[in-house]
Write an enzyme that holds these catalytic residues in place. Structure first.
Site, PDB file in Angstrom:
ATOM      1  N   GLU A   1       0.895  -1.176   0.000  1.00 51.19           N
ATOM      2  CA  GLU A   1       0.000   0.000   0.000  1.00 51.19           C
ATOM      3  C   GLU A   1       0.922   1.211   0.000  1.00 51.19           C
ATOM      4  OE1 GLU A   1      -3.167  -0.519  -0.134  1.00 51.19           O
ATOM      5  OE2 GLU A   1      -3.152  -2.641   0.356  1.00 51.19           O
TER       6      GLU A   1
ATOM      7  N   CYS B   1      -1.693   9.365   2.011  1.00 52.76           N
ATOM      8  CA  CYS B   1      -1.436   8.794   0.684  1.00 52.76           C
ATOM      9  C   CYS B   1      -2.469   9.295  -0.319  1.00 52.76           C
ATOM     10  CB  CYS B   1      -1.463   7.280   0.771  1.00 52.76           C
ATOM     11  SG  CYS B   1      -2.991   6.655   1.475  1.00 52.76           S
TER      12      CYS B   1
HETATM   13  P1  NAD Z   1       8.311   4.783   4.968  1.00 53.22           P
HETATM   14  O1  NAD Z   1       8.378   3.993   3.720  1.00 53.22           O
HETATM   15  O2  NAD Z   1       9.421   5.699   5.298  1.00 53.22           O
HETATM   16  O3  NAD Z   1       8.185   3.820   6.235  1.00 53.22           O
HETATM   17  C1  NAD Z   1       7.110   2.926   6.359  1.00 53.22           C
HETATM   18  C2  NAD Z   1       7.514   1.805   7.289  1.00 53.22           C
HETATM   19  O4  NAD Z   1       8.501   0.996   6.664  1.00 53.22           O
HETATM   20  C3  NAD Z   1       8.120   2.264   8.613  1.00 53.22           C
HETATM   21  O5  NAD Z   1       7.652   1.424   9.632  1.00 53.22           O
HETATM   22  C4  NAD Z   1       9.613   2.076   8.379  1.00 53.22           C
HETATM   23  O6  NAD Z   1      10.358   1.913   9.557  1.00 53.22           O
HETATM   24  C5  NAD Z   1       9.597   0.803   7.559  1.00 53.22           C
HETATM   25  N1  NAD Z   1      10.789   0.547   6.728  1.00 53.22           N
HETATM   26  C6  NAD Z   1      11.686   1.440   6.259  1.00 53.22           C
HETATM   27  N2  NAD Z   1      12.612   0.791   5.496  1.00 53.22           N
HETATM   28  C7  NAD Z   1      12.265  -0.515   5.494  1.00 53.22           C
HETATM   29  C8  NAD Z   1      12.813  -1.676   4.869  1.00 53.22           C
HETATM   30  N3  NAD Z   1      13.891  -1.624   4.110  1.00 53.22           N
HETATM   31  N4  NAD Z   1      12.183  -2.861   5.054  1.00 53.22           N
HETATM   32  C9  NAD Z   1      11.041  -2.933   5.800  1.00 53.22           C
HETATM   33  N5  NAD Z   1      10.494  -1.876   6.423  1.00 53.22           N
HETATM   34  C10 NAD Z   1      11.099  -0.672   6.267  1.00 53.22           C
HETATM   35  O7  NAD Z   1       6.903   5.569   4.938  1.00 53.22           O
HETATM   36  P2  NAD Z   1       6.327   6.649   5.975  1.00 53.22           P
HETATM   37  O8  NAD Z   1       7.045   7.933   5.774  1.00 53.22           O
HETATM   38  O9  NAD Z   1       6.209   6.090   7.350  1.00 53.22           O
HETATM   39  O10 NAD Z   1       4.832   6.768   5.447  1.00 53.22           O
HETATM   40  C11 NAD Z   1       4.488   7.603   4.415  1.00 53.22           C
HETATM   41  C12 NAD Z   1       4.341   6.834   3.116  1.00 53.22           C
HETATM   42  O11 NAD Z   1       3.331   5.843   3.274  1.00 53.22           O
HETATM   43  C13 NAD Z   1       3.867   7.718   1.986  1.00 53.22           C
HETATM   44  O12 NAD Z   1       4.523   7.363   0.812  1.00 53.22           O
HETATM   45  C14 NAD Z   1       2.378   7.391   1.905  1.00 53.22           C
HETATM   46  O13 NAD Z   1       1.800   7.671   0.650  1.00 53.22           O
HETATM   47  C15 NAD Z   1       2.390   5.933   2.212  1.00 53.22           C
HETATM   48  N6  NAD Z   1       1.073   5.494   2.667  1.00 53.22           N
HETATM   49  C16 NAD Z   1       0.322   4.712   1.849  1.00 53.22           C
HETATM   50  C17 NAD Z   1      -0.958   4.322   2.239  1.00 53.22           C
HETATM   51  C18 NAD Z   1      -1.824   3.459   1.369  1.00 53.22           C
HETATM   52  O14 NAD Z   1      -2.779   2.872   1.894  1.00 53.22           O
HETATM   53  N7  NAD Z   1      -1.570   3.363   0.073  1.00 53.22           N
HETATM   54  C19 NAD Z   1      -1.441   4.751   3.464  1.00 53.22           C
HETATM   55  C20 NAD Z   1      -0.639   5.543   4.286  1.00 53.22           C
HETATM   56  C21 NAD Z   1       0.625   5.900   3.883  1.00 53.22           C
END
Ligand code: NAD
Length: 473
Positions: free
Chosen positions: A231, A265
């Site tokens: 997502e 998002c």
């Molecule tokens: P992010 O990608 O920085 O982090 C998300 C999660 O992934 C965190 O828990 C982080 O610690 C973890 N993470 C980071 N690197 C990783 C790796 N290599 N392997 C596994 N996990 C890892 O995102 P964010 O800044 O927390 O959230 C914002 C993003 O999320 C935006 O791009 C937003 O559009 C997206 N988002 C999407 C939806 C949806 O339903 N499509 C909903 C909410 C947020």
């Protein structure tokens, strides 16, 4: 190479003087081992009993509503009203997920084959739920509840930026569920990756950025049976047709741009407005944005809270430095609001008079994840659709028009997972599936009926003539 962080302290982004308790990173392997041990008994627990556990979780969440609301607002800077909405959605989701489980997990009889047969849904085994900071409870909860109902233990790794409120939530589930059925791993990229790549983890629901989603998809490509639901982000457009109710469109565009300070998002980050109504719409849009003044997230009147971090402010600042467009609202960073130091910013709107310049700009290429909107003026509907399709994201688009047939024709052509008529892009109720195309996801919509994607299917057929009639003891 930088060392993994072993402990950290979050501060309230709306008042940096407020420090939350220190968080320790978690060793991943022992938490996964406990989930592995819990898996057989949990998958054999009848659905009715798993539902009863989830009802108990729901009651406990209900009782803890106020501290959870405060926790979200304090740690992520989400205004109290929105935080309340998030916790309400967490609680309501359990009813929806139970109804979905009852519909989708029941074996389906197949009577038109050569032998009596049925199709069963089976638990996959331990699942990892990786959460983002912007909906620290609602999105992970939606995935977790589906896996739990389907018989899979869950290991939740929240965003480190929302670690404290995630721990409050996890404790509530752990107090109700059997040992090992709900685990918590605190940490950042290193812990997230170690968890997702652990061979005992049989399903991953990742909500976050495209870059991390893509790296996980690559890393897991060789493990065919491990399921990955992505997502990801959006570059969501609000389309204003020539016949639109301009007041409604302007109000929705402002709301879509400013809820959660643009850190959703499905935030509105693009407006595509037809030339004949552009001036009239933009005047209304700027007026509507004036209602979003940065304020303390813990004040119930606040509609625009701070960004999550200094990194987010720096990214917003970089986007504000883009040239080639006219800034209808210049945006600004407010290091302090009402005496509170925080990551506050003001809404910004850029109009691209030269389309080619706009399309080549980082403002267009990136998710802003801040209250920043780019505006393109379009000539007709074909032109609107052409501009619409200039991003690789495909999450949510809203169309403002008074014509149902026009909306239907556009919905048919728009390459997005969610398309709304006369509603903000951010209006995504839990009663619907929610997922994206292109960079926005991999075809396993979360939200309603996510449970369709969290089990393995097993086809069972029986040639009863081969049974002796003697059952083994
Ligand atoms: P992010 O990608 O920085 O982090 C998300 C999660 O992934 C965190 O828990 C982080 O610690 C973890 N993470 C980071 N690197 C990783 C790796 N290599 N392997 C596994 N996990 C890892 O995102 P964010 O800044 O927390 O959230 C914002 C993003 O999320 C935006 O791009 C937003 O559009 C997206 N988002 C999407 C939806 C949806 O339903 N499509 C909903 C909410 C947020």
């Amino acid at each position: 190479m930088s060392q993994p962080v072993t402990s950290w302290i979050n501060r309230c982004p709306g008042d940096l003087r407020i420090e939350l308790a220190a968080v320790q990173a978690t060793a991943v392997e022992p938490v996964v081992s406990r989930a592995v041990q819990a898996a057989p008994a949990w998958s054999r627990t009848p659905l009715a009993e798993r539902i009863a556990y989830l009802r108990e979780v729901q009651a406990a969440l209900q009782a803890a509503q106020d501290p959870l609301v405060q926790g979200i607002a304090l740690e992520t800077g989400k205004p109290l009203g929105e935080a309340k909405g998030e916790v309400g959605a967490v609680i309501a989701k359990i009813d929806l997920a139970i109804a979905d489980a009852q519909r989708h997990l029941t074996p389906r009889q197949v009577s038109d084959g050569p032998h009596p047969a049925q199709v069963r849904r089976r638990a996959k085994g331990p699942a990892a739920v990786i959460g983002p900071f912007n909906f620290p409870l609602h999105l992970p909860n939606g995935a977790a509840v589906a896996y739990l109902l389907a018989g899979s233990p869950v290991v939740f790794k929240p965003s480190p930026l929302a670690a404290t409120v995630a721990a409050q939530y996890a404790q509530i589930l752990q107090d109700v569920l059997p040992e090992g059925v709900f685990g918590l791993v605190q940490g950042g990229a290193a812990e997230g990756e170690a968890l997702c790549l652990n061979p005992a983890i049989r399903a991953v629901c990742f909500t976050g950025s495209v870059a991390v989603g893509r790296s996980l998809a690559k890393a897991l490509a060789g493990d065919f049976a491990k399921d990955l639901a992505l997502e990801l982000g959006g570059k969501n457009a609000l389309i204003v047709c020539a016949d639109a109710d301009l007041d409604a469109a302007a109000t929705a565009a402002a709301e879509g741009a400013c809820l959660t300070a643009g850190q959703r998002c499905n935030a509105t980050s693009r407006v595509l407005v037809q030339r004949s109504v552009a001036d009239a719409f933009l005047e209304r849009f700027l007026k509507a944005l004036a209602c979003y003044q940065p304020g303390n997230p813990l004040d119930p009147k606040t509609r625009l809270g701070p960004l999550i971090s200094q990194t987010a402010v720096a990214r917003y600042q970089q986007l504000l430095a883009q040239t080639g467009g006219s800034w209808l609202l210049p945006g600004a960073i407010e290091p302090e609001v009402e005496g509170r130091p925080g990551y506050y910013v003001r809404p910004a709107v850029i109009l691209w008079p030269d389309r080619a310049v706009g399309l080549a700009s980082p403002v267009h290429a990136q998710e802003a994840f801040a209250p920043l909107v780019e505006v393109f003026i379009t000539d007709d509907l074909d032109d609107t659709l052409a501009v619409h399709d200039t991003t690789e994201f495909g999450l949510t688009t809203s169309v403002f028009t008074r014509s149902q047939s026009l909306f239907d024709a556009m919905a048919e052509r728009l390459q997005v997972g969610n398309v709304y008529a006369n509603l903000p892009t951010t209006f995504s109720p839990s009663t619907l599936p929610f997922g994206g195309l292109g960079y926005s996801g991999n075809g396993k919509p979360g939200g309603r009926e996510f449970i369709r994607f969290v089990t393995d299917e097993q086809a069972v057929q029986v040639n009863a003539a081969g049974f002796s009639g003697l059952d083994s003891p």
